[in-house]
Design a protein around this motif. Structure first.
Motif, short mmCIF file in Angstrom:
data_model
loop_
_atom_site.label_atom_id
_atom_site.label_comp_id
_atom_site.label_asym_id
_atom_site.label_seq_id
_atom_site.Cartn_x
_atom_site.Cartn_y
_atom_site.Cartn_z
N ARG A 1 0.50 26.63 -72.96
CA ARG A 1 1.54 25.69 -72.55
C ARG A 1 1.87 25.83 -71.07
N GLU A 2 1.66 27.04 -70.51
CA GLU A 2 1.95 27.24 -69.09
C GLU A 2 1.06 26.38 -68.20
N LEU A 3 -0.07 25.93 -68.75
CA LEU A 3 -1.01 25.13 -67.98
C LEU A 3 -0.38 23.82 -67.51
N ALA A 4 0.54 23.30 -68.29
CA ALA A 4 1.15 22.01 -67.94
C ALA A 4 1.80 22.05 -66.57
N LEU A 5 2.57 23.09 -66.28
CA LEU A 5 3.23 23.16 -64.98
C LEU A 5 2.26 23.49 -63.86
N GLU A 6 1.18 24.19 -64.17
CA GLU A 6 0.14 24.41 -63.16
C GLU A 6 -0.48 23.07 -62.75
N LEU A 7 -0.69 22.20 -63.72
CA LEU A 7 -1.34 20.92 -63.45
C LEU A 7 -0.45 19.97 -62.66
N VAL A 8 0.86 20.03 -62.90
CA VAL A 8 1.73 19.12 -62.16
C VAL A 8 1.76 19.50 -60.67
N ARG A 9 1.52 20.76 -60.36
CA ARG A 9 1.43 21.16 -58.96
C ARG A 9 0.23 20.51 -58.28
N VAL A 10 -0.81 20.23 -59.06
CA VAL A 10 -2.01 19.58 -58.51
C VAL A 10 -1.71 18.13 -58.14
N THR A 11 -1.05 17.41 -59.04
CA THR A 11 -0.74 16.01 -58.73
C THR A 11 0.33 15.91 -57.64
N GLU A 12 1.24 16.87 -57.60
CA GLU A 12 2.24 16.87 -56.53
C GLU A 12 1.58 16.94 -55.15
N LEU A 13 0.63 17.86 -54.99
CA LEU A 13 0.01 18.03 -53.68
C LEU A 13 -0.80 16.80 -53.29
N ALA A 14 -1.49 16.21 -54.26
CA ALA A 14 -2.25 15.00 -53.97
C ALA A 14 -1.32 13.87 -53.53
N ALA A 15 -0.18 13.73 -54.21
CA ALA A 15 0.77 12.68 -53.84
C ALA A 15 1.34 12.92 -52.44
N LEU A 16 1.66 14.18 -52.14
CA LEU A 16 2.19 14.51 -50.82
C LEU A 16 1.16 14.22 -49.72
N ALA A 17 -0.11 14.42 -50.03
CA ALA A 17 -1.16 14.16 -49.05
C ALA A 17 -1.36 12.67 -48.81
N ALA A 18 -1.19 11.87 -49.86
CA ALA A 18 -1.40 10.42 -49.73
C ALA A 18 -0.21 9.72 -49.09
N ALA A 19 0.98 10.25 -49.32
CA ALA A 19 2.20 9.55 -48.92
C ALA A 19 2.28 9.17 -47.44
N PRO A 20 1.83 10.01 -46.49
CA PRO A 20 1.92 9.61 -45.08
C PRO A 20 1.13 8.35 -44.74
N TRP A 21 0.20 7.93 -45.61
CA TRP A 21 -0.61 6.75 -45.36
C TRP A 21 0.02 5.48 -45.94
N MET A 22 1.20 5.61 -46.53
CA MET A 22 1.85 4.46 -47.13
C MET A 22 2.14 3.39 -46.07
N GLY A 23 1.66 2.17 -46.35
CA GLY A 23 1.91 1.03 -45.49
C GLY A 23 1.09 0.97 -44.22
N ARG A 24 0.11 1.85 -44.08
CA ARG A 24 -0.69 1.88 -42.84
C ARG A 24 -1.98 1.06 -42.94
N GLY A 25 -2.23 0.44 -44.09
CA GLY A 25 -3.38 -0.44 -44.22
C GLY A 25 -4.72 0.26 -44.28
#
Length: 320
Positions: free
Chosen positions: A3-27
């Motif tokens: 069950r601990e794997l669930a929180l490990e995995l959300v850290r993966v999607t968090e980092l990907a989202a943080l990496a993509a966010a600066p490109w929001m609206g830049r075309g």
């Protein structure tokens, strides 16, 4: 799976989202996708799994990382199948629109459908309609059955569908029934999951979208008690043979949730990049911090966790 794997995995999607966010609206959708993919791949190295990507960024000769067949994880722990979409909604981010997410699903080895990169016809619903509709029915019959099962007039139903020319006939059929239609510009996974969240105000999802996205949506809906049905849509002999080579004896078979994500445990995690139906987007705050909103779910327990995190960006060395 632990069950601990669930929180490990959300850290993966968090980092990907943080990496993509600066490109929001830049075309620049390619840079946004590349940043999310690189961050997700790097973060996977910290996760205690022996994972194999079965749905990813493409074949080995098409994608530099998170390609189909790539091994991910720390190579300790359970042997698992991994499905990823580091940035679901690249165009959404490029245009600064809603419903972009970083998404992944993990299940036991051999459980996830190796969905080829082609269209899949889909019908997705929440728990109230699970087991009560069929993708084989005409659109009008589907709408009538849904209204009867939910105990409300057809005019009160809301159907979500991708705004695509290929859906012109289906949209006309829907309009003739009197339902409300909500169009998606992109965001196939978010659209298919939305009916499982009452606050989204969506009753069902119809139409064709990517087959890999169908598997990711199936993982989420299995955790939520909803349902998705799908049929692959190979448009030539090459795609048909591709299905056969990936182990699909009948490429036109009606696929259920269990066909797509297996009968055992599955974990689904997603982090919003831009605001959507059930997740907020990345929001920058004072003091070099960013706020993320995520969801992580496990089919075995049906536990759904919403995770709000504040990240101190200078301490994120994996962000380029």
């Amino acid at each position: 799976m632990e069950r601990e794997l669930a929180l490990e995995l959300v850290r993966v999607t968090e980092l990907a989202a943080l990496a993509a966010a600066p490109w929001m609206g830049r075309g620049d959708k390619n840079s946004a996708d590349g940043a999310a993919t690189e961050a997700m791949r790097a973060m996977f190295d910290t996760v205690s799994i022996r994972g194999t990507v079965v749905i990813g960024e493409g074949e080995m000769d098409e994608a530099p990382m998170l390609y189909i067949g790539e091994e991910v994880g720390s190579m300790q722990g359970h042997e698992v199948d991994v499905a990823v979409d580091p940035l679901e909604g690249t165009e959404i981010v490029a245009k600064g629109l809603n419903n972009a997410m970083s998404v992944l699903a993990v299940a036991g080895k051999g459980q996830l459908l190796h969905a080829p990169d082609m269209y899949m016809e889909k019908l997705a619903v929440g728990p109230a309609l699970a087991g009560k509709l069929s993708l084989n029915d005409p659109v009008r019959t589907t709408v009538e059955k849904a209204a009867l099962a939910l105990g409300k007039p057809i005019s009160d139903l809301t159907v979500v569908i991708l705004d695509r020319e290929r859906h012109a006939d289906k949209i006309q059929e829907l309009r003739s029934t009197g339902v409300r239609i909500k169009f998606l510009s992109d965001g196939d996974v978010a659209g298919a999951i939305a009916p499982a969240f009452p606050e989204a105000g969506i009753d069902l999802y119809l139409g064709s979208g990517g087959a890999p996205e169908g598997v990711l949506a199936a993982a989420a809906l299995k955790c939520l008690g909803g349902e998705i049905q799908g049929k692959l849509m190979p448009d030539d002999d090459e795609q048909f043979q591709r299905c056969i080579s990936m182990g699909l004896d009948d490429p036109y078979k009606l696929l259920t949730v269990d066909d797509m994500v297996g009968t055992d445990d599955v974990i689904f995690a997603a982090t919003g990049v831009t605001p959507g139906e059930f997740l907020g987007g990345v929001r920058y705050t004072e003091g070099q911090r960013a706020e993320t909103h995520s969801i992580v779910m496990r089919a075995k327990t049906r536990t759904v966790r919403f995770v709000r995190s504040l990240h101190y960006l200078p301490n994120k060395p994996l962000l380029r």
